[in-house]
Motif scaffolding. Sequence first.
Motif, PDB file in Angstrom:
ATOM      1  N   ASN A  98      34.154  42.356  38.156  1.00 41.12           N
ATOM      2  CA  ASN A  98      34.062  41.754  36.814  1.00 41.12           C
ATOM      3  C   ASN A  98      34.164  42.766  35.803  1.00 41.12           C
ATOM      4  OD1 ASN A  98      34.341  39.024  37.372  1.00 41.12           O
ATOM      5  ND2 ASN A  98      32.219  38.932  38.088  1.00 41.12           N
ATOM      6  N   SER A 138      37.611  44.181  35.195  1.00 41.83           N
ATOM      7  CA  SER A 138      38.312  43.236  34.347  1.00 41.83           C
ATOM      8  C   SER A 138      37.852  43.256  33.061  1.00 41.83           C
ATOM      9  CB  SER A 138      38.294  41.923  35.021  1.00 41.83           C
ATOM     10  OG  SER A 138      38.710  41.892  36.281  1.00 41.83           O
ATOM     11  N   GLY A 139      36.374  43.233  32.983  1.00 41.94           N
ATOM     12  CA  GLY A 139      36.124  43.087  31.713  1.00 41.94           C
ATOM     13  C   GLY A 139      36.395  44.288  30.658  1.00 41.94           C
ATOM     14  N   GLY A 165      34.100  33.382  28.659  1.00 44.70           N
ATOM     15  CA  GLY A 165      34.544  34.255  29.585  1.00 44.70           C
ATOM     16  C   GLY A 165      33.606  34.558  30.676  1.00 44.70           C
ATOM     17  N   SER A 222      35.243  34.119  34.621  1.00 47.43           N
ATOM     18  CA  SER A 222      34.963  35.256  35.356  1.00 47.43           C
ATOM     19  C   SER A 222      34.840  35.045  36.872  1.00 47.43           C
ATOM     20  CB  SER A 222      33.967  36.387  34.927  1.00 47.43           C
ATOM     21  OG  SER A 222      32.688  35.642  35.354  1.00 47.43           O
ATOM     22  N   ASP A 235      40.933  28.664  30.084  1.00 44.99           N
ATOM     23  CA  ASP A 235      41.632  30.052  29.711  1.00 44.99           C
ATOM     24  C   ASP A 235      42.837  29.804  28.559  1.00 44.99           C
ATOM     25  OD1 ASP A 235      42.106  32.733  29.614  1.00 44.99           O
ATOM     26  OD2 ASP A 235      42.607  33.053  31.276  1.00 44.99           O
ATOM     27  N   THR A 279      33.305  38.367  30.821  1.00 36.55           N
ATOM     28  CA  THR A 279      33.415  38.731  31.924  1.00 36.55           C
ATOM     29  C   THR A 279      32.213  39.799  32.664  1.00 36.55           C
ATOM     30  OG1 THR A 279      35.767  38.313  31.898  1.00 36.55           O
ATOM     31  CG2 THR A 279      35.136  39.703  33.816  1.00 36.55           C
ATOM     32  N   SER A 318      28.983  38.487  32.656  1.00 37.02           N
ATOM     33  CA  SER A 318      28.697  37.574  33.980  1.00 37.02           C
ATOM     34  C   SER A 318      27.878  38.400  35.142  1.00 37.02           C
ATOM     35  CB  SER A 318      29.974  36.875  34.637  1.00 37.02           C
ATOM     36  OG  SER A 318      30.734  38.102  35.151  1.00 37.02           O
TER      37      SER A 318
END
Length: 507
Positions: free
Chosen positions: A44, A47-48, A269, A273, A390, A425, A428
Motif C-alpha cells: 500500500n 502503490s500510494g 482510496g 487499497s 474506482d 492507499t 489504509s
Amino acid sequence: MASSVRIAVLLWADMLTLYALFVMMPYLINVWKLNIIRAAAIVNVFSGVATIMPIGMAFLVDAFMGDYWMLLLSSIAYSFGLSFLAMSTPHVLPDAARNCDAHKPGCIGDAQKVLFYAALALIAIGIAGHITSLDSFLKQQMEENQTLWKVVAKVCVIIFPIVGCIALPYIKPWSVRFGIPAICTVVATFLFTTGSCSYKPSGPQPEGSPLTTVCRVFVASASKMFHHQLPNDNQKEQNRWRHCSNEEMEDTKNFIRMIPMWMTFIMCGVVISIGNTYFLEQANDMNRKVGNLKVPLPIFKFFYDLVKEKFLKLDDKVTEKLKIPVRYVPTFGMMVAMLFSILCCITAAEVETRRLDVIRRLGFLDKPNEKIPMSMFWLLPQFLLLGAVDGMSNFSIDQFFTTHAPNSMSRYLKLFSHGVIGAGTVGSVLSVYVVSKVSERGGRQSWFQDTLNKSRLDNYYWTLTVMSSINLILYVLVAWWYNCKATKNEESTQPSEDGERCCCSCG
C-alpha cells in the motif's frame, strides 16, 4: 506514425508490468514469509506513493524538464527497478542459490533486501513519471492520419492484458515472472530513445507551474501582512513573489476551497487499497480450480479493470440521461461511488465470515498452507464492486476538478485524482494500525494476526463499512457547503476590467 508507436510501447510494457506487480502481496507472504500486516503495508505504501508523486513530478515538468525528459528518466528508472526486482528473488544471487533449496525466510539476504526496496523506489518513480507525461506526450506527437495507429493500439491493448493475466502466472520462477516485464520495459525504453530526434519539441511551460503561482500568492499575502507600506510600481513588476494579480488570487482561493471536498474522497482510496492486498490473499488461500483448470489470480485484475472502464463510460451516459446539471455531476457521481464502497465492504465482510466458518469447521486455523475448499470466485462480487468504486470515483473526481478547478491547473486534474486515491492507499496502513491497537484493548486478541486464518478481516471490513458510511454523511454536508459557497462566490464576484497587478490582500 512511427513516433506514436515508439511512445506507445511504453504504455504496453506498463500493462504487462502492472499485471506482474498485482501479485506482490502473495509473493511477499509466500516467498518472503512476511505476515499479512507488513506485506499489505509494503504494497500500500508503494502503490500510494507511486500515485501521489505525479503531482510533484508535474511541477518539475512544467517548470524545468518537459514531458520528453520526464518520460526518458522515469523509463530508465522503471527499467532498473524491474531488473533489481527480478534480481532480488531467491536463487538469483550466488549466496541464495548456494545456501537455499526452497523459499524460506533465511534465503532472503541483506543484498536481496536492499535490491528489493531500491527496486520499489525506482518502480514508483517509473510509474509516477509515466502517469505524469506519457498520455500528454503521446497526444502531442500524434499525427493526423491515425487509422493504422488505432488498429495497432487496440490489438496491443487486448494482447498485453491477456499475456499478463494468463501467461505470466503460469511461470513458476519469480525471477522469470518479474524478469519478463523488466526485459519488455528495457526494450520499450530503447525503442523510445530511437525516436528522440523525430519527436516534436516538448519543453517546460513558458509560464511555469501553476503550483508556483499558489505558492507566490501565499508568500505575497504573508509579505503584505508584515509590510504595511506598499512598494512603488516598478518594484511591483520586478518582485513577482510579493505581488500577484486578481486572477491569481481568485484561482488560489478556489483551490483552497476545494480542499475539504478533496479530503472526503480519501476514504474511497482506503477501501480501494484492500483489493490487491487482503482480497488477493484471501483468494490465494481458496480453491482456484474450475474443473481441472487452475485459474490465475490476475483474473481478478482483468475483471476489475473491465468494470472500472465500463463505469467510467456508464457514469457519463447516465448523468446525461438524468439531465443532471454539469456542476452537480461530480457531486452525484462521488455519492454513488461511496455507496458502492459501502456495499463492497458489506459483501467482503459477509464472504469472509463464511470463509472463516469453513476454516473452523475443517480445523484449518493452525494450517495456513492448506487450501480452503471454497471457490475463490466467491470474492468476484466484491472485486466487481471495487472496480465500480474506482471507476465512479475517478470519473467524479476528474469532473470535480474539471468543473471547479482553475483553468491554469488543467494539467493537474487527473493527477489530483490519482493523488487522492493514493493518499487513501497510504492512509489504509494507518487505519489497519489503529484498528489493530483498538481491537486488542482489554487483553483481547488483535483482529490482525500473522496468518490470514487467525485474523478477523470480517471485523475490519465491518469497520470500513461504518467509516465509509460516516464519510458519506460528512461528504453530503461538505458538498452542500461547497456548492453554496461556490454559488455565492459566482454571484458576488465581478470580472476584472484589466489585468493590472494588485496587492494579494485585496479582494
